[in-house]
Design a protein around this motif. Structure first.
Motif, PDB file in Angstrom:
ATOM      1  N   SER A 129       0.827  -1.201   0.000  1.00 34.44           N
ATOM      2  CA  SER A 129       0.000   0.000   0.000  1.00 34.44           C
ATOM      3  C   SER A 129       0.867   1.258   0.000  1.00 34.44           C
ATOM      4  CB  SER A 129      -0.896   0.008   1.238  1.00 34.44           C
ATOM      5  OG  SER A 129      -0.097   0.151   2.403  1.00 34.44           O
ATOM      6  N   PRO A 130       0.328   2.386  -0.435  1.00 44.28           N
ATOM      7  CA  PRO A 130       1.078   3.653  -0.366  1.00 44.28           C
ATOM      8  C   PRO A 130       1.532   4.002   1.036  1.00 44.28           C
ATOM      9  CG  PRO A 130      -0.804   3.879  -1.831  1.00 44.28           C
ATOM     10  CD  PRO A 130      -0.945   2.539  -1.163  1.00 44.28           C
ATOM     11  N   SER A 131       0.759   3.611   2.066  1.00 45.23           N
ATOM     12  CA  SER A 131       1.161   3.939   3.435  1.00 45.23           C
ATOM     13  C   SER A 131       2.448   3.215   3.828  1.00 45.23           C
ATOM     14  CB  SER A 131       0.036   3.584   4.414  1.00 45.23           C
ATOM     15  OG  SER A 131      -0.315   2.224   4.302  1.00 45.23           O
ATOM     16  N   SER A 132       2.616   1.951   3.382  1.00 45.04           N
ATOM     17  CA  SER A 132       3.857   1.240   3.687  1.00 45.04           C
ATOM     18  C   SER A 132       5.027   1.811   2.893  1.00 45.04           C
ATOM     19  CB  SER A 132       3.704  -0.257   3.409  1.00 45.04           C
ATOM     20  OG  SER A 132       3.419  -0.494   2.044  1.00 45.04           O
ATOM     21  N   HIS A 157       0.724   8.869  -6.831  1.00 48.67           N
ATOM     22  CA  HIS A 157       1.140  10.055  -6.094  1.00 48.67           C
ATOM     23  C   HIS A 157       2.168   9.754  -5.009  1.00 48.67           C
ATOM     24  CE1 HIS A 157      -2.691  11.170  -7.946  1.00 48.67           C
ATOM     25  NE2 HIS A 157      -2.306  12.427  -7.856  1.00 48.67           N
ATOM     26  N   TRP A 158       2.242   8.494  -4.583  1.00 49.64           N
ATOM     27  CA  TRP A 158       3.243   8.129  -3.573  1.00 49.64           C
ATOM     28  C   TRP A 158       4.666   8.341  -4.069  1.00 49.64           C
ATOM     29  CZ3 TRP A 158       6.412   4.354  -5.416  1.00 49.64           C
ATOM     30  CH2 TRP A 158       5.923   3.530  -6.430  1.00 49.64           C
ATOM     31  N   LEU A 159       4.832   8.481  -5.374  1.00 51.69           N
ATOM     32  CA  LEU A 159       6.172   8.712  -5.916  1.00 51.69           C
ATOM     33  C   LEU A 159       6.789  10.014  -5.406  1.00 51.69           C
ATOM     34  CD1 LEU A 159       5.602   7.534  -9.588  1.00 51.69           C
ATOM     35  CD2 LEU A 159       7.137   6.488  -7.920  1.00 51.69           C
ATOM     36  N   THR A 160       5.946  10.942  -4.967  1.00 53.13           N
ATOM     37  CA  THR A 160       6.475  12.203  -4.438  1.00 53.13           C
ATOM     38  C   THR A 160       7.212  11.995  -3.118  1.00 53.13           C
ATOM     39  OG1 THR A 160       4.364  12.655  -3.344  1.00 53.13           O
ATOM     40  CG2 THR A 160       4.669  13.536  -5.570  1.00 53.13           C
ATOM     41  N   PHE A 161       7.026  10.801  -2.499  1.00 51.54           N
ATOM     42  CA  PHE A 161       7.746  10.502  -1.258  1.00 51.54           C
ATOM     43  C   PHE A 161       9.232  10.243  -1.504  1.00 51.54           C
ATOM     44  CE2 PHE A 161       3.648   8.205   0.315  1.00 51.54           C
ATOM     45  CZ  PHE A 161       3.020   9.426   0.472  1.00 51.54           C
ATOM     46  N   PHE A 162       9.604   9.925  -2.749  1.00 52.33           N
ATOM     47  CA  PHE A 162      10.962   9.469  -3.058  1.00 52.33           C
ATOM     48  C   PHE A 162      11.679  10.511  -3.931  1.00 52.33           C
ATOM     49  CE2 PHE A 162       8.445   5.707  -2.227  1.00 52.33           C
ATOM     50  CZ  PHE A 162       9.273   4.930  -1.432  1.00 52.33           C
ATOM     51  N   THR A 181      -5.717   5.783   3.746  1.00 55.02           N
ATOM     52  CA  THR A 181      -6.072   6.991   4.467  1.00 55.02           C
ATOM     53  C   THR A 181      -5.234   8.187   4.066  1.00 55.02           C
ATOM     54  OG1 THR A 181      -4.555   6.374   6.246  1.00 55.02           O
ATOM     55  CG2 THR A 181      -6.836   5.651   6.454  1.00 55.02           C
ATOM     56  N   LEU A 182      -4.185   7.974   3.277  1.00 54.44           N
ATOM     57  CA  LEU A 182      -3.327   9.086   2.870  1.00 54.44           C
ATOM     58  C   LEU A 182      -4.049   9.979   1.871  1.00 54.44           C
ATOM     59  CD1 LEU A 182       0.074   7.262   2.418  1.00 54.44           C
ATOM     60  CD2 LEU A 182      -0.648   8.624   4.350  1.00 54.44           C
ATOM     61  N   GLN A 183      -3.829  11.276   1.992  1.00 57.88           N
ATOM     62  CA  GLN A 183      -4.414  12.240   1.073  1.00 57.88           C
ATOM     63  C   GLN A 183      -3.304  12.835   0.220  1.00 57.88           C
ATOM     64  OE1 GLN A 183      -7.739  12.791   0.799  1.00 57.88           O
ATOM     65  NE2 GLN A 183      -7.989  11.156   2.330  1.00 57.88           N
ATOM     66  N   PHE A 184      -3.567  13.002  -1.077  1.00 54.63           N
ATOM     67  CA  PHE A 184      -2.548  13.467  -1.997  1.00 54.63           C
ATOM     68  C   PHE A 184      -2.987  14.756  -2.674  1.00 54.63           C
ATOM     69  CE2 PHE A 184      -2.103   8.810  -2.007  1.00 54.63           C
ATOM     70  CZ  PHE A 184      -0.806   8.717  -1.551  1.00 54.63           C
ATOM     71  N   ASP A 185      -2.026  15.548  -2.999  1.00 50.60           N
ATOM     72  CA  ASP A 185      -2.258  16.740  -3.799  1.00 50.60           C
ATOM     73  C   ASP A 185      -2.539  16.313  -5.236  1.00 50.60           C
ATOM     74  OD1 ASP A 185      -2.276  19.123  -5.083  1.00 50.60           O
ATOM     75  OD2 ASP A 185      -0.242  19.721  -4.515  1.00 50.60           O
ATOM     76  N   SER A 186      -3.602  16.827  -5.846  1.00 48.03           N
ATOM     77  CA  SER A 186      -3.991  16.404  -7.193  1.00 48.03           C
ATOM     78  C   SER A 186      -3.119  17.024  -8.273  1.00 48.03           C
ATOM     79  CB  SER A 186      -5.462  16.756  -7.446  1.00 48.03           C
ATOM     80  OG  SER A 186      -5.654  18.158  -7.324  1.00 48.03           O
ATOM     81  N   ASP A 187      -2.385  18.086  -7.945  1.00 50.14           N
ATOM     82  CA  ASP A 187      -1.527  18.723  -8.945  1.00 50.14           C
ATOM     83  C   ASP A 187      -0.362  17.800  -9.290  1.00 50.14           C
ATOM     84  OD1 ASP A 187      -3.136  20.919  -8.908  1.00 50.14           O
ATOM     85  OD2 ASP A 187      -1.920  21.991  -7.418  1.00 50.14           O
ATOM     86  N   HIS A 188       0.100  17.915 -10.531  1.00 52.38           N
ATOM     87  CA  HIS A 188       1.229  17.073 -10.927  1.00 52.38           C
ATOM     88  C   HIS A 188       2.530  17.673 -10.428  1.00 52.38           C
ATOM     89  CE1 HIS A 188       1.731  20.039 -14.183  1.00 52.38           C
ATOM     90  NE2 HIS A 188       2.966  19.591 -14.258  1.00 52.38           N
ATOM     91  N   HIS A 189       3.523  16.813 -10.250  1.00 55.90           N
ATOM     92  CA  HIS A 189       4.857  17.224  -9.808  1.00 55.90           C
ATOM     93  C   HIS A 189       5.860  16.850 -10.889  1.00 55.90           C
ATOM     94  CE1 HIS A 189       2.602  17.042  -6.035  1.00 55.90           C
ATOM     95  NE2 HIS A 189       3.567  17.717  -5.441  1.00 55.90           N
ATOM     96  N   GLU A 190       7.014  17.478 -10.844  1.00 54.12           N
ATOM     97  CA  GLU A 190       8.090  17.093 -11.757  1.00 54.12           C
ATOM     98  C   GLU A 190       8.938  16.045 -11.053  1.00 54.12           C
ATOM     99  OE1 GLU A 190      11.630  19.617 -12.983  1.00 54.12           O
ATOM    100  OE2 GLU A 190      10.388  19.738 -14.782  1.00 54.12           O
ATOM    101  N   LEU A 191       8.684  14.783 -11.388  1.00 53.55           N
ATOM    102  CA  LEU A 191       9.398  13.682 -10.747  1.00 53.55           C
ATOM    103  C   LEU A 191      10.819  13.579 -11.285  1.00 53.55           C
ATOM    104  CD1 LEU A 191       6.581  10.957 -10.893  1.00 53.55           C
ATOM    105  CD2 LEU A 191       7.264  12.313  -8.914  1.00 53.55           C
ATOM    106  N   PRO A 192      11.757  13.071 -10.458  1.00 53.87           N
ATOM    107  CA  PRO A 192      13.141  12.910 -10.912  1.00 53.87           C
ATOM    108  C   PRO A 192      13.365  11.664 -11.761  1.00 53.87           C
ATOM    109  CG  PRO A 192      12.964  12.220  -8.629  1.00 53.87           C
ATOM    110  CD  PRO A 192      11.611  12.751  -9.017  1.00 53.87           C
TER     111      PRO A 192
END
Length: 482
Positions: A129-132, A157-162, A181-192
């Motif tokens: 899960s994204p929480s783990s 969206h969990w990719l923003t954690f890394f 239960t995690l809430q994510f920002d719907s806007d896109h990010h520039e991932l590495p």
């Protein structure tokens, strides 16, 4: 003497030992066992389905290797003969369970708790899960390569954690519903992310728009057994990841190959490498090769009934900087098409592979002509051409004096005469594969080993390696791979 060696010196020695000798180090004494664990940076573990009590054993095992930077954990089917977990040199390719598993969650948490120095993790022990994954990102701040099993519905969206993640591989593991239960920002990010591998996307899958819009730095993309690119055929998000793309692999993606190649020709001008296996249409492929005037350097195709001479002629006209051409099981290609292409790229081509291509056996003299045109070849792969004969190959090798890597696996028609010709013509040869060449005898292999000064690696059956050959290979640091 052992007591006079500092711990640091012993660890340096352990790290320089070959794998065959390294496995015996922990058996010497307890001190060597502890030092060996402390200096080990890579592990690959096969883990069977197990009871919760085994998780503490797994966590305790990982705690004994405090400097791990690379770890692979793969779930295997339960079997009475399978130990609780075993160290493996290679991990399985697929995911064995398609249900959401508490076991996989706890295994990942154990990894996060004990392996804070990880940079590369291959975790195919079931979906998580994204929480783990949040726990993993908190503990492994420098993780740069991650391979996981994923489940539907998709959420990336969990990719923003890394923030350090450069390489991501996701293997399809079926469908499941879970409450996160995690809430994510719907806007896109520039991932590495610079490298992305996706397997098993279905035509109706959703949730990829955010991923494609966020992968603006992507250099390498692999799609395997995919029926879509997510969010429907009309979605324009996929093209957002293409402008900087340098490498593309499409494996068994017939339903989307033409569309991907069309978008690639329109939106990407920096492609260096294209691999296309078992998919696409003749017209779509011809359009791409005719229109894409780029810096393409490597072309790897396995298209038994889709590739023909017209495609090779298009490559010859438009892609002049080719350094690597690999064709596998391409039944419709003839000598005329190969000769046309070789004449156009003769000065640049360094690697040629004609794997299980019957044109090699169907047209006598073809290899001779190719060898005369492609004198700069450094790598040659003619594996699994079972009817290839000594005369044809030898006439080519006479012209290919710069070869350093030669693959003849499965060429059952070759004899020791081929090795004799290599000894005379290929003085720079470093790697050779002659497995499944049943007419090449042990004495031929021994002669070749003893008379090839630059040889470093040989793939051959152990039964064909004599005692003299083994001793010589050991003294000259030649690696024998069975």
């Amino acid at each position: 003497m052992e007591s006079l060696l500092f711990d640091e010196l012993l660890q340096e020695i352990f790290q320089r030992l070959p794998s065959s000798a390294s496995s015996a180090v922990p058996l010497v004494c307890k001190r060597w066992l502890i030092l060996h664990r402390n200096c080990r940076s890579s592990l690959s573990l096969r883990f069977p389905s197990a009871s919760p009590s085994s998780l503490s054993v797994f966590s305790s095992f990982l705690s004994r290797y405090p400097r791990l930077s690379s770890l692979a954990v793969v779930l295997v089917p339960p079997d009475k003969s399978t130990p609780l977990f075993s160290i493996s040199s290679d991990a399985a390719e697929g995911c064995e369970e398609t249900h959401f598993s508490l076991l996989s969650e706890h295994l990942l948490l154990a990894v996060a708790f004990n392996c804070g120095h990880l940079r590369h993790l291959r975790f195919l022990a079931g979906p998580v899960s994204p929480s783990s994954l949040l726990s993993l990102s908190s503990s492994c701040e420098h993780l740069s390569s991650l391979s996981l099993s994923f489940v539907r519905p998709f959420s990336f969206h969990w990719l923003t954690f890394f923030p350090s993640l450069k390489d991501l591989s996701l293997v399809d593991c079926g469908s499941i519903g879970y409450d996160d239960t995690l809430q994510f920002d719907s806007d896109h990010h520039e991932l590495p992310l610079e490298s992305l591998c996706l397997s098993g996307i279905k035509a109706g899958d959703r949730g990829f728009r955010w991923l494609w819009r966020s992968c603006t730095k992507l250099r390498r993309l692999q799609l395997r057994s995919c029926e879509g690119t997510g969010d429907g055929a009309s979605s324009s998000a996929f093209v957002r990841c293409l402008p900087r793309l340098q490498e593309l692999e499409l494996r068994t993606c017939r339903s989307i190959a033409d569309g991907v190649l069309l978008r690639l020709a329109e939106h990407c001008g920096s492609l260096h490498s294209l691999l296309l296996y078992d998919g696409g249409s003749r017209d779509g492929l011809h359009h791409f090769m005719s229109q894409y005037r780029s810096t393409l350097r490597k072309l790897d195709l396995r298209l038994p009934l889709d590739l023909d001479n017209e495609h090779l002629s298009a490559v010859a006209r438009n892609i002049r900087g080719l350094v690597s051409l690999r064709l596998q099981s391409c039944c419709l290609v003839t000598g005329e098409g190969l000769k046309t292409l070789s004449s156009a790229v003769n000065a640049e081509l360094e690697e040629l592979a004609l794997i299980n291509c019957d044109v090699v056996e169907r047209e006598p003299g073809l290899l001779t002509t190719l060898g005369q045109s492609l004198r700069e070849l450094r790598k040659l792969d003619l594996s699994y051409n079972e009817m290839l004969r000594d005369k044809e190959l030898v006439s080519m090798l006479v012209s290919c004096k710069n070869l350093v890597d030669l693959n003849l696996r499965g060429c059952r028609g070759l004899t020791g005469a081929t090795l004799l010709s290599m000894f005379k013509s290929c003085k720079l040869l470093e790697t050779i594969d002659i497995k499944q060449c049943c007419r090449i005898e042990a004495d031929n292999v021994e002669f070749f080993l003893l008379n090839s000064p630059r040889l470093r690696q040989v793939h051959v059956e152990e039964s064909k390696i004599s005692g003299v050959a083994k001793t010589w290979a050991s003294q000259k640091f030649i690696k024998i791979i069975d």
